[in-house]
Design a protein around this motif. Structure first.
Motif, PDB file in Angstrom:
ATOM      1  N   ALA A 182       8.191   9.763 -12.012  1.00  0.00           N
ATOM      2  CA  ALA A 182       6.731   9.752 -12.137  1.00  0.00           C
ATOM      3  C   ALA A 182       6.192   8.358 -12.423  1.00  0.00           C
ATOM      4  O   ALA A 182       5.126   7.978 -11.928  1.00  0.00           O
ATOM      5  N   ASP A 183       6.937   7.578 -13.195  1.00  0.00           N
ATOM      6  CA  ASP A 183       6.463   6.253 -13.572  1.00  0.00           C
ATOM      7  C   ASP A 183       6.254   5.368 -12.352  1.00  0.00           C
ATOM      8  O   ASP A 183       5.198   4.744 -12.192  1.00  0.00           O
ATOM      9  N   LEU A 184       7.249   5.323 -11.470  1.00  0.00           N
ATOM     10  CA  LEU A 184       7.144   4.486 -10.271  1.00  0.00           C
ATOM     11  C   LEU A 184       6.077   5.025  -9.332  1.00  0.00           C
ATOM     12  O   LEU A 184       5.332   4.250  -8.710  1.00  0.00           O
ATOM     13  N   LYS A 185       5.978   6.332  -9.225  1.00  0.00           N
ATOM     14  CA  LYS A 185       4.971   6.927  -8.341  1.00  0.00           C
ATOM     15  C   LYS A 185       3.563   6.540  -8.794  1.00  0.00           C
ATOM     16  O   LYS A 185       2.734   6.086  -7.984  1.00  0.00           O
TER      17      LYS A 185
ATOM     18  N   LEU B  24       0.920   4.002  -6.944  1.00  0.00           N
ATOM     19  CA  LEU B  24      -0.372   4.594  -6.575  1.00  0.00           C
ATOM     20  C   LEU B  24      -1.514   3.809  -7.212  1.00  0.00           C
ATOM     21  O   LEU B  24      -2.534   3.534  -6.559  1.00  0.00           O
ATOM     22  N   HIS B  25      -1.357   3.457  -8.470  1.00  0.00           N
ATOM     23  CA  HIS B  25      -2.367   2.668  -9.187  1.00  0.00           C
ATOM     24  C   HIS B  25      -2.635   1.352  -8.463  1.00  0.00           C
ATOM     25  O   HIS B  25      -3.794   0.967  -8.252  1.00  0.00           O
ATOM     26  N   ARG B  26      -1.571   0.680  -8.065  1.00  0.00           N
ATOM     27  CA  ARG B  26      -1.732  -0.606  -7.390  1.00  0.00           C
ATOM     28  C   ARG B  26      -2.353  -0.458  -6.009  1.00  0.00           C
ATOM     29  O   ARG B  26      -3.222  -1.242  -5.622  1.00  0.00           O
ATOM     30  N   ALA B  27      -1.911   0.544  -5.251  1.00  0.00           N
ATOM     31  CA  ALA B  27      -2.424   0.732  -3.894  1.00  0.00           C
ATOM     32  C   ALA B  27      -3.904   1.090  -3.899  1.00  0.00           C
ATOM     33  O   ALA B  27      -4.702   0.535  -3.127  1.00  0.00           O
TER      34      ALA B  27
ATOM     35  N   LEU C 274      -3.820   4.132 -18.505  1.00  0.00           N
ATOM     36  CA  LEU C 274      -3.472   4.623 -19.839  1.00  0.00           C
ATOM     37  C   LEU C 274      -2.113   5.318 -19.834  1.00  0.00           C
ATOM     38  O   LEU C 274      -1.290   5.117 -20.731  1.00  0.00           O
ATOM     39  N   TRP C 275      -1.895   6.142 -18.809  1.00  0.00           N
ATOM     40  CA  TRP C 275      -0.622   6.871 -18.727  1.00  0.00           C
ATOM     41  C   TRP C 275       0.553   5.913 -18.566  1.00  0.00           C
ATOM     42  O   TRP C 275       1.598   6.085 -19.201  1.00  0.00           O
ATOM     43  N   LEU C 276       0.372   4.900 -17.724  1.00  0.00           N
ATOM     44  CA  LEU C 276       1.452   3.940 -17.507  1.00  0.00           C
ATOM     45  C   LEU C 276       1.767   3.170 -18.794  1.00  0.00           C
ATOM     46  O   LEU C 276       2.937   2.900 -19.099  1.00  0.00           O
ATOM     47  N   TRP C 277       0.724   2.810 -19.530  1.00  0.00           N
ATOM     48  CA  TRP C 277       0.951   2.120 -20.809  1.00  0.00           C
ATOM     49  C   TRP C 277       1.689   3.031 -21.787  1.00  0.00           C
ATOM     50  O   TRP C 277       2.635   2.609 -22.454  1.00  0.00           O
ATOM     51  N   TYR C 278       1.248   4.298 -21.851  1.00  0.00           N
ATOM     52  CA  TYR C 278       1.908   5.253 -22.743  1.00  0.00           C
ATOM     53  C   TYR C 278       3.366   5.454 -22.350  1.00  0.00           C
ATOM     54  O   TYR C 278       4.259   5.462 -23.209  1.00  0.00           O
ATOM     55  N   SER C 279       3.623   5.587 -21.055  1.00  0.00           N
ATOM     56  CA  SER C 279       4.988   5.784 -20.568  1.00  0.00           C
ATOM     57  C   SER C 279       5.857   4.577 -20.894  1.00  0.00           C
ATOM     58  O   SER C 279       6.998   4.715 -21.350  1.00  0.00           O
ATOM     59  N   ARG C 280       5.298   3.395 -20.683  1.00  0.00           N
ATOM     60  CA  ARG C 280       6.047   2.161 -20.960  1.00  0.00           C
ATOM     61  C   ARG C 280       6.356   2.046 -22.449  1.00  0.00           C
ATOM     62  O   ARG C 280       7.478   1.686 -22.847  1.00  0.00           O
TER      63      ARG C 280
ATOM     64  N   PHE D  60       0.813  -1.213   0.000  1.00  0.00           N
ATOM     65  CA  PHE D  60       0.000   0.000   0.000  1.00  0.00           C
ATOM     66  C   PHE D  60       0.851   1.269   0.000  1.00  0.00           C
ATOM     67  O   PHE D  60       0.319   2.371   0.086  1.00  0.00           O
ATOM     68  N   LYS D  61       2.153   1.104  -0.099  1.00  0.00           N
ATOM     69  CA  LYS D  61       3.056   2.261  -0.061  1.00  0.00           C
ATOM     70  C   LYS D  61       3.191   2.869  -1.450  1.00  0.00           C
ATOM     71  O   LYS D  61       3.430   2.173  -2.434  1.00  0.00           O
ATOM     72  N   VAL D  62       3.050   4.202  -1.504  1.00  0.00           N
ATOM     73  CA  VAL D  62       3.238   4.936  -2.753  1.00  0.00           C
ATOM     74  C   VAL D  62       4.651   5.515  -2.738  1.00  0.00           C
ATOM     75  O   VAL D  62       5.007   6.291  -1.846  1.00  0.00           O
ATOM     76  N   ILE D  63       5.451   5.128  -3.705  1.00  0.00           N
ATOM     77  CA  ILE D  63       6.858   5.538  -3.756  1.00  0.00           C
ATOM     78  C   ILE D  63       6.983   6.836  -4.549  1.00  0.00           C
ATOM     79  O   ILE D  63       6.622   6.905  -5.724  1.00  0.00           O
TER      80      ILE D  63
END
Length: 374
Positions: free
Chosen positions: A178-181, A185-188, A348-354, A170-173
Motif C-alpha cells: 500500500a505504501d508504494l501504491k 499515486l500521490h506523485r502522479a 498524511l497517510w504516507l507520513w503516518y505510514s513512514r 505517471f505510473k502507479v505501482i
C-alpha cells in the motif's frame, strides 16, 4: 537541482502536513461550490417554480421578505439564471444572524426561508471563503493559498523523473504494498494537476488581498476601485421602488438581464447588477449605484469598459471558479478540488505510514547494535 531535491522534499512534506486538514477542507468545499446553483436546485426543490406569463414587481417581492423578517435589512437579491428559479434574498440582522429567503417571482410567495444552517450551499461558501471566522478566517485562507502555491510549485520539481523516464513518473505501482501504491499515486496526481492548483492558489491569494493587489497594479497601469457611495439619511423621505431603479439602469446602460441588487449604506444605496454585453468574462456585470431617495446615479462600474488593470482584478474570480471556459473548465475545477483533498489525505497517510515503520524498526536496530557490541 538534484542537490536541492532532498531539501525541497522535506519542506514540501512539512508544509503539506501542516496545512493538510485545512487544504482538505478547501478542496472539498471548493469543488462543491463550482456547481452550487445546480446543486441547490436539487437539494432544495422549492427553488424550482412554475413559470407564468407575468412576474411580480421586484419591490413587492422585497416587501414580502421584509414582512417575514421585520427589522432585518435585505443585503442583496440574487436573480436566477433559469426561468423556473426563485429569487433569493439575503438578510443580515444586527447581531450578525444571516437569513436567506427564496420567493417565487411569478406569484410573490415565499417558497423557502431559513437561517444559515438551513442553506448548506451558503454555509459551505462561508467555510471556503473565511472558515466561518470573518476577516481573521480570510487571512488564514490566504496563508493556506501561499502554502498550496509552494506545494504545487515544488511538487513537480521533486517528482521530475527526467525526459527519458517521463512516462514512468505517471505510473502507479500496485501489487507491491500500500505504501508504494499511495506514494506513486500521490506523485502522479500531483504532477498532473499542479498547473491547475497553481492557478487556483494564485487567484485565491490575490482575492484575499485584493486591495493590495490593486495597489501593486496601479504602479504600472490605471485601476478603478468599485464605488462606495454614501447617502445622508432622510428620516421623513420615502424610497424609490427598486423596479424604477432597474428600469432606469436598463434604459441608460442597456436592456440586459438583471442578476443582482445589492444594498449598502444602511439600505440607502442600491446597486443594480445587469449582465454586461461588453465583455466575454463570465458573470461580468454592469453595476449601477443609485440613491434610493431620489433615484440619482451615484456611481457605476461596468465590466468591459474599465481600465486593463481593473479587468485583470475582476478576472480573478472567473479563473478561480473555472467559469472562464464553461462546463469543461468547471469540471476541471471539481477534479482539482477533489485531487487537492486526496493529495492532502494521502500525504498524511504516507507520513503516518513512514513514522510507524520507523518506530517498528527502532527496537530491531537497537537490538542489532547491542548484539554487535557484545
Amino acid at each position: 537541482m538534484k542537490a536541492l531535491k532532498p531539501q525541497l522534499l522535506k519542506l514540501h512534506r512539512w508544509v503539506g502536513l501542516t496545512l493538510a486538514v485545512l487544504l482538505t477542507i478547501q478542496g472539498l468545499s471548493g469543488m462543491s461550490l463550482v456547481f452550487r446553483d445546480e446543486i441547490d436546485r436539487v437539494i432544495h426543490p422549492a427553488l424550482v417554480v412554475e413559470p407564468a406569463a407575468t412576474r411580480v414587481p421586484v419591490q413587492a417581492l422585497m416587501d414580502a421578505v421584509e414582512a417575514r423578517h421585520p427589522g432585518v435589512p435585505v443585503s442583496r437579491a440574487e436573480f436566477p439564471l433559469w426561468d423556473d428559479g426563485a429569487v433569493l434574498f439575503k438578510l443580515t440582522a444586527k447581531d450578525g444572524t444571516r437569513w436567506l429567503t427564496a420567493v417565487d417571482p411569478y406569484r410573490g410567495v415565499i417558497v423557502r426561508d431559513g437561517s444559515l444552517a438551513a442553506w448548506p450551499g451558503e454555509w459551505i461558501f462561508l467555510i471556503h471563503d473565511s472558515l466561518l471566522a470573518g476577516p481573521f478566517g480570510e487571512t488564514i485562507v490566504g496563508i493556506e493559498g501561499f502554502g498550496l502555491l509552494f506545494l504545487a510549485l515544488t511538487g513537480p520539481i521533486v517528482w521530475w523523473p527526467g525526459r527519458k523516464r517521463l512516462k514512468q513518473g505517471f505510473k502507479v505501482i500496485t501489487g507491491r504494498g500500500a505504501d508504494l501504491k499511495w506514494r506513486t499515486l500521490h506523485r502522479a496526481v500531483g504532477a498532473s494537476i499542479a498547473i491547475v492548483l497553481v492557478m487556483s492558489a494564485t487567484t485565491g491569494v490575490l482575492m484575499v488581498w485584493k486591495p493590495e493587489f490593486r495597489n501593486v497594479l496601479r504602479i504600472v497601469t490605471p485601476v478603478t476601485d468599485k464605488p462606495a457611495p454614501k447617502v445622508p439619511e432622510q428620516p421623513s423621505a420615502t424610497m424609490v421602488p427598486v423596479d424604477r431603479l432597474v428600469a432606469k439602469a436598463r434604459a441608460e446602460y442597456g436592456p440586459t438581464e438583471l442578476r443582482q441588487i445589492r444594498f449598502s449604506d444602511s439600505g440607502r444605496v442600491a446597486a443594480i447588477f445587469l449582465e454586461s454585453d461588453l465583455t466575454i468574462r463570465a458573470e461580468g456585470a454592469k453595476q449601477i449605484y443609485y440613491n434610493r431617495y431620489d433615484g440619482s446615479d451615484v456611481g457605476h462600474y461596468v465590466s468591459g469598459a474599465l481600465p486593463v488593470g481593473t479587468e485583470i482584478v475582476d478576472w480573478l474570480i472567473t479563473l478561480h471558479t473555472g467559469m472562464f471556459g464553461g462546463t469543461a473548465t468547471r469540471l476541471l475545477m471539481v477534479v482539482a478540488g477533489l485531487s487537492l483533498a486526496g493529495l492532502s489525505a494521502s500525504g498524511l497517510w504516507l507520513w503516518y505510514s513512514r513514522t510507524t515503520r520507523g518506530r517498528k524498526r527502532a527496537p530491531v536496530t537497537r537490538a542489532r547494535a547491542m548484539a554487535e557490541s557484545a
